[in-house]
Design a protein around this motif. Structure first.
Motif, PDB file in Angstrom:
ATOM      1  N   TRP A  27       0.848  -1.199   0.000  1.00 33.42           N
ATOM      2  CA  TRP A  27       0.000   0.000   0.000  1.00 33.42           C
ATOM      3  C   TRP A  27       0.889   1.258   0.000  1.00 33.42           C
ATOM      4  CZ3 TRP A  27      -1.154   4.696   1.947  1.00 33.42           C
ATOM      5  CH2 TRP A  27      -2.409   5.236   1.655  1.00 33.42           C
ATOM      6  N   ILE A  28       1.853   1.280   0.900  1.00 36.28           N
ATOM      7  CA  ILE A  28       2.659   2.501   1.056  1.00 36.28           C
ATOM      8  C   ILE A  28       3.484   2.766  -0.203  1.00 36.28           C
ATOM      9  CG2 ILE A  28       4.448   3.656   2.412  1.00 36.28           C
ATOM     10  CD1 ILE A  28       3.652   1.749   4.764  1.00 36.28           C
ATOM     11  N   ARG A  31       1.228   3.766  -3.294  1.00 38.42           N
ATOM     12  CA  ARG A  31       0.535   5.066  -3.217  1.00 38.42           C
ATOM     13  C   ARG A  31       1.480   6.250  -3.085  1.00 38.42           C
ATOM     14  NH1 ARG A  31      -5.394   4.677  -2.386  1.00 38.42           N
ATOM     15  NH2 ARG A  31      -5.665   2.438  -2.587  1.00 38.42           N
ATOM     16  N   CYS A 106       6.645  22.634   4.760  1.00 42.09           N
ATOM     17  CA  CYS A 106       7.462  21.983   3.723  1.00 42.09           C
ATOM     18  C   CYS A 106       8.030  22.968   2.708  1.00 42.09           C
ATOM     19  CB  CYS A 106       6.642  20.913   3.017  1.00 42.09           C
ATOM     20  SG  CYS A 106       5.806  19.865   4.183  1.00 42.09           S
ATOM     21  N   SER A 145      -3.028   6.705   8.064  1.00 40.41           N
ATOM     22  CA  SER A 145      -3.136   7.577   6.888  1.00 40.41           C
ATOM     23  C   SER A 145      -2.069   8.675   6.877  1.00 40.41           C
ATOM     24  CB  SER A 145      -4.538   8.192   6.797  1.00 40.41           C
ATOM     25  OG  SER A 145      -4.755   9.023   7.900  1.00 40.41           O
ATOM     26  N   LEU A 184      -4.103  20.818   6.445  1.00 36.24           N
ATOM     27  CA  LEU A 184      -2.909  20.126   6.947  1.00 36.24           C
ATOM     28  C   LEU A 184      -2.451  20.823   8.225  1.00 36.24           C
ATOM     29  CD1 LEU A 184      -0.492  18.246   6.772  1.00 36.24           C
ATOM     30  CD2 LEU A 184       0.470  19.699   5.033  1.00 36.24           C
ATOM     31  N   PHE A 207      -0.287  15.186  13.294  1.00 33.34           N
ATOM     32  CA  PHE A 207      -0.640  15.502  11.909  1.00 33.34           C
ATOM     33  C   PHE A 207      -2.086  15.138  11.619  1.00 33.34           C
ATOM     34  CE2 PHE A 207       3.908  15.544  10.790  1.00 33.34           C
ATOM     35  CZ  PHE A 207       3.904  16.616   9.920  1.00 33.34           C
ATOM     36  N   HIS A 246       9.766  19.325  -3.305  1.00 28.29           N
ATOM     37  CA  HIS A 246       9.547  18.759  -1.974  1.00 28.29           C
ATOM     38  C   HIS A 246       9.170  17.285  -2.134  1.00 28.29           C
ATOM     39  CE1 HIS A 246       8.120  17.819   1.904  1.00 28.29           C
ATOM     40  NE2 HIS A 246       6.840  17.926   1.620  1.00 28.29           N
ATOM     41  N   PHE A 306       6.084  22.783  -1.049  1.00 30.77           N
ATOM     42  CA  PHE A 306       4.642  22.973  -0.884  1.00 30.77           C
ATOM     43  C   PHE A 306       4.216  22.224   0.366  1.00 30.77           C
ATOM     44  CE2 PHE A 306       3.764  18.630  -2.110  1.00 30.77           C
ATOM     45  CZ  PHE A 306       4.816  18.316  -2.953  1.00 30.77           C
TER      46      PHE A 306
HETATM   47  N1  ACO Z   1      -2.100   1.479   4.735  1.00 31.01           N
HETATM   48  C1  ACO Z   1      -3.149   0.812   4.251  1.00 31.01           C
HETATM   49  N2  ACO Z   1      -4.307   1.405   3.942  1.00 31.01           N
HETATM   50  C2  ACO Z   1      -4.412   2.728   4.124  1.00 31.01           C
HETATM   51  C3  ACO Z   1      -3.352   3.481   4.624  1.00 31.01           C
HETATM   52  C4  ACO Z   1      -2.152   2.817   4.933  1.00 31.01           C
HETATM   53  N3  ACO Z   1      -1.064   3.451   5.409  1.00 31.01           N
HETATM   54  N4  ACO Z   1      -3.731   4.777   4.693  1.00 31.01           N
HETATM   55  C5  ACO Z   1      -4.994   4.832   4.253  1.00 31.01           C
HETATM   56  N5  ACO Z   1      -5.412   3.591   3.915  1.00 31.01           N
HETATM   57  C6  ACO Z   1      -6.703   3.194   3.382  1.00 31.01           C
HETATM   58  C7  ACO Z   1      -7.811   4.133   3.788  1.00 31.01           C
HETATM   59  O1  ACO Z   1      -8.314   3.788   5.059  1.00 31.01           O
HETATM   60  C8  ACO Z   1      -8.803   3.923   2.690  1.00 31.01           C
HETATM   61  O2  ACO Z   1      -9.508   2.744   2.943  1.00 31.01           O
HETATM   62  P1  ACO Z   1     -11.105   2.662   2.647  1.00 31.01           P
HETATM   63  O3  ACO Z   1     -11.215   2.893   1.168  1.00 31.01           O
HETATM   64  O4  ACO Z   1     -11.441   1.290   3.084  1.00 31.01           O
HETATM   65  O5  ACO Z   1     -11.692   3.749   3.456  1.00 31.01           O
HETATM   66  C9  ACO Z   1      -7.930   3.693   1.469  1.00 31.01           C
HETATM   67  O6  ACO Z   1      -6.658   3.281   1.964  1.00 31.01           O
HETATM   68  C10 ACO Z   1      -7.763   4.910   0.609  1.00 31.01           C
HETATM   69  O7  ACO Z   1      -7.379   5.988   1.450  1.00 31.01           O
HETATM   70  P2  ACO Z   1      -7.191   7.441   0.881  1.00 31.01           P
HETATM   71  O8  ACO Z   1      -6.776   8.348   1.993  1.00 31.01           O
HETATM   72  O9  ACO Z   1      -8.387   7.820   0.078  1.00 31.01           O
HETATM   73  O10 ACO Z   1      -5.958   7.170  -0.065  1.00 31.01           O
HETATM   74  P3  ACO Z   1      -5.407   8.063  -1.246  1.00 31.01           P
HETATM   75  O11 ACO Z   1      -5.457   7.294  -2.484  1.00 31.01           O
HETATM   76  O12 ACO Z   1      -5.965   9.452  -1.241  1.00 31.01           O
HETATM   77  O13 ACO Z   1      -3.862   8.185  -0.844  1.00 31.01           O
HETATM   78  C11 ACO Z   1      -2.312   9.683   0.202  1.00 31.01           C
HETATM   79  C12 ACO Z   1      -3.518   8.788   0.396  1.00 31.01           C
HETATM   80  C13 ACO Z   1      -1.124   8.835  -0.220  1.00 31.01           C
HETATM   81  C14 ACO Z   1      -1.974  10.374   1.522  1.00 31.01           C
HETATM   82  C15 ACO Z   1      -2.633  10.713  -0.904  1.00 31.01           C
HETATM   83  O14 ACO Z   1      -3.860  11.346  -0.637  1.00 31.01           O
HETATM   84  C16 ACO Z   1      -1.574  11.738  -1.028  1.00 31.01           C
HETATM   85  O15 ACO Z   1      -0.485  11.468  -1.474  1.00 31.01           O
HETATM   86  N6  ACO Z   1      -1.862  13.000  -0.664  1.00 31.01           N
HETATM   87  C17 ACO Z   1      -0.865  14.027  -0.613  1.00 31.01           C
HETATM   88  C18 ACO Z   1      -0.473  14.139   0.792  1.00 31.01           C
HETATM   89  C19 ACO Z   1       0.909  14.673   0.949  1.00 31.01           C
HETATM   90  O16 ACO Z   1       1.783  14.455   0.162  1.00 31.01           O
HETATM   91  N7  ACO Z   1       1.070  15.399   2.024  1.00 31.01           N
HETATM   92  C20 ACO Z   1       2.284  15.920   2.398  1.00 31.01           C
HETATM   93  C21 ACO Z   1       2.493  17.292   1.799  1.00 31.01           C
HETATM   94  S1  ACO Z   1       2.468  18.471   2.984  1.00 31.01           S
HETATM   95  C22 ACO Z   1       3.753  18.209   3.910  1.00 31.01           C
HETATM   96  O17 ACO Z   1       4.724  17.771   3.390  1.00 31.01           O
HETATM   97  C23 ACO Z   1       3.699  18.446   5.392  1.00 31.01           C
END
Ligand code: ACO
Length: 319
Positions: A27-28, A31, A106, A145, A184, A207, A246, A306
Motif C-alpha cells: 500500500w505505502i 501510493r 514543507c 493515513s 494540513l 498531523f 519537496h 509545498f
Molecule cells: N495502509 C493501508 N491502507 C491505508 C493506509 C495505509 N497506510 N492509509 C490509508 N489507507 C486506506 C484508507 O483507510 C482507505 O480505505 P477505505 O477505502 O477502506 O476507506 C484507502 O486506503 C484509501 O485511502 P485514501 O486516503 O483515500 O488514499 P489516497 O489514495 O488518497 O492516498 C495519500 C492517500 C497517499 C496520503 C494521498 O492522498 C496523497 O499522497 N496525498 C498528498 C499528501 C501529501 O503528500 N502530504 C504531504 C504534503 S504536505 C507536507 O509535506 C507536510
C-alpha cells in the motif's frame, strides 16, 4: 553554495510499521513511492541541524565567527523558545550571527532561500540556511493515513555574499493560501490555563491532513509556481536542467512532471529512502545530487516546496 545533510541512523522499513498499524509495504510504496524513512531515537531537530552546520563549516574552511546569520526552517522545533537556530548558534559558537527559526512547513527551505538572498543583498556576508525536522514526534503512530508518510532529517547550505551568489538566484515565487490552512495541521498548542473555558481536542497535536486536497493543491499549484518563476527570469521551462521538488509523494512528483511536459528524469527523487521530511527534503535532495555529481556548476535548477499553511514556493537558481 556548500551543501550538507544529516539523518538519524535508525531506518524503519514499511513492513516494520505493521507492528503499530494496519498497513503494508504494498500500500505505502504503490501510493507514495516511500520504502523506508529515518527516525530519531532521541536526536532533536537542533541535534540534526548542529551536525549539518558543523559539516558546512568543516567543508568550507570557514570559522563560526565568520557567520552573520543562521536560519533554521522547521515545523518541529525543540522549543517554542529558544529558537532551534539559536541553539545551533550556541553549540557552534557563532558569536556574531543572529539566529532565528522560519516556519513555513514543507516550503520552509524555499522561503528561507528568499530571506537569505535578501540578507546577503544587504549587510550580511555569510550565513547558514538549514531545513531540519523531527516529524516523528508530531505523528500519531497508530494513524496509518499519516504515520507512513513522514521521516526525520536535516539539510542545509552555506551562502556567501558575492557577485556570483547574487547572480545565482534567478527568480523566486512564494505564495501562501491561508484559507486552506486547515487541510494540513500539526502541533496544535492548546490553551490550558486555569482560565480556559474551551475543551480542546488533544488529538490535534498530531498531523491531520486532507490527503486528497493536499494532492490536488500540489499537482495544480506547483507547476504554476515553477512557470511563474521561470517566466520572471526570462527562461522557459525546458531550460531548467533539474527540478528538485519537496519529497512528499512520488505520484505528486510524476504528476507535476507530466503537467510541465518535462521528462521525469529531470525530477530528482529520494522519497523512497527518506519519506517526507518537510523543510529538510529539498536540501537533503540537493546535497545528494551535488555529491553524486548529478548537479553541476552552471546548471539551472528549480527548487520547489509545498505544504502546511498552505504554502508554496519556487526558487530558481543557477548552481
Ligand atoms: N495502509 C493501508 N491502507 C491505508 C493506509 C495505509 N497506510 N492509509 C490509508 N489507507 C486506506 C484508507 O483507510 C482507505 O480505505 P477505505 O477505502 O477502506 O476507506 C484507502 O486506503 C484509501 O485511502 P485514501 O486516503 O483515500 O488514499 P489516497 O489514495 O488518497 O492516498 C495519500 C492517500 C497517499 C496520503 C494521498 O492522498 C496523497 O499522497 N496525498 C498528498 C499528501 C501529501 O503528500 N502530504 C504531504 C504534503 S504536505 C507536507 O509535506 C507536510
Amino acid at each position: 553554495m556548500q551543501t550538507a545533510h544529516e539523518v538519524p541512523d535508525k531506518v524503519v522499513l514499511n513492513d516494520e510499521l505493521k507492528q503499530y498499524m494496519d498497513t503494508s509495504d504494498e500500500w505505502i510504496s504503490s501510493r507514495t513511492g516511500i520504502r523506508q524513512r529515518h527516525v530519531s531515537t532521541g536526536q532533536t531537530t537542533a541535534d540534526l541541524c548542529t551536525s549539518v552546520a558543523q559539516q558546512l563549516l568543516a567543508q568550507s574552511g570557514w570559522s563560526a565567527d565568520d557567520l552573520d546569520f543562521i536560519i533554521v526552517a522547521t515545523m518541529s522545533p525543540d522549543y517554542m523558545t529558544p529558537a532551534t537556530a539559536a541553539i545551533v548558534q550556541n553549540r557552534i559558537h557563532a558569536q556574531h550571527a543572529f539566529a532565528f527559526d522560519l516556519s513555513a512547513a514543507c516550503s520552509g527551505f524555499i522561503y528561507g532561500l528568499r530571506v537569505a538572498k535578501d540578507l546577503l543583498a544587504g549587510d550580511c556576508h555569510r550565513g547558514l540556511l538549514i531545513g531540519g525536522e523531527v516529524l516523528s514526534k508530531l505523528v500519531d503512530w497508530q494513524e496509518r493515513s499519516t504515520a507512513v508518510l513522514f521521516g526525520d532529517g536535516a539539510g542545509g547550505v552555506l551562502l556567501e555574499q558575492s557577485d556570483e551568489t547574487a547572480s545565482q538566484f534567478l527568480a523566486s515565487d512564494l505564495q501562501t493560501l491561508g484559507e486552506l490552512g486547515d487541510r494540513l495541521t500539526a502541533g496544535y498548542q492548546p490553551v490550558t490555563s486555569p482560565f480556559a473555558t474551551d475543551a480542546t481536542d488533544p488529538h490535534q497535536r498530531y498531523f491531520e491532513m486532507d490527503g486528497r486536497a493536499v494532492y490536488k493543491f500540489a499537482t495544480h499549484d506547483v507547476p504554476r509556481s515553477i512557470e511563474r518563476a521561470v517566466t520572471a527570469s526570462s527562461l522557459m521551462v525546458k531550460d531548467v536542467d533539474y527540478f528538485l521538488l519537496h519529497q512528499a509523494n512520488q505520484r505528486i512528483i510524476d504528476q507535476i512532471a507530466k503537467r510541465l511536459a518535462q521528462p521525469t528524469d529531470k525530477f530528482l527523487s529520494n522519497v523512497a529512502n527518506y519519506g517526507n521530511t518537510s523543510a529538510a527534503s529539498v536540501p537533503i535532495l540537493l546535497d545528494e545530487a551535488v555529491r553524486n555529481g548529478t548537479i553541476q556548476r552552471g546548471q539551472t535548477i528549480a527548487l520547489s516546496g509545498f505544504g502546511g499553511g498552505l504554502t508554496i514556493g519556487t526558487q530558481l537558481i543557477q548552481y
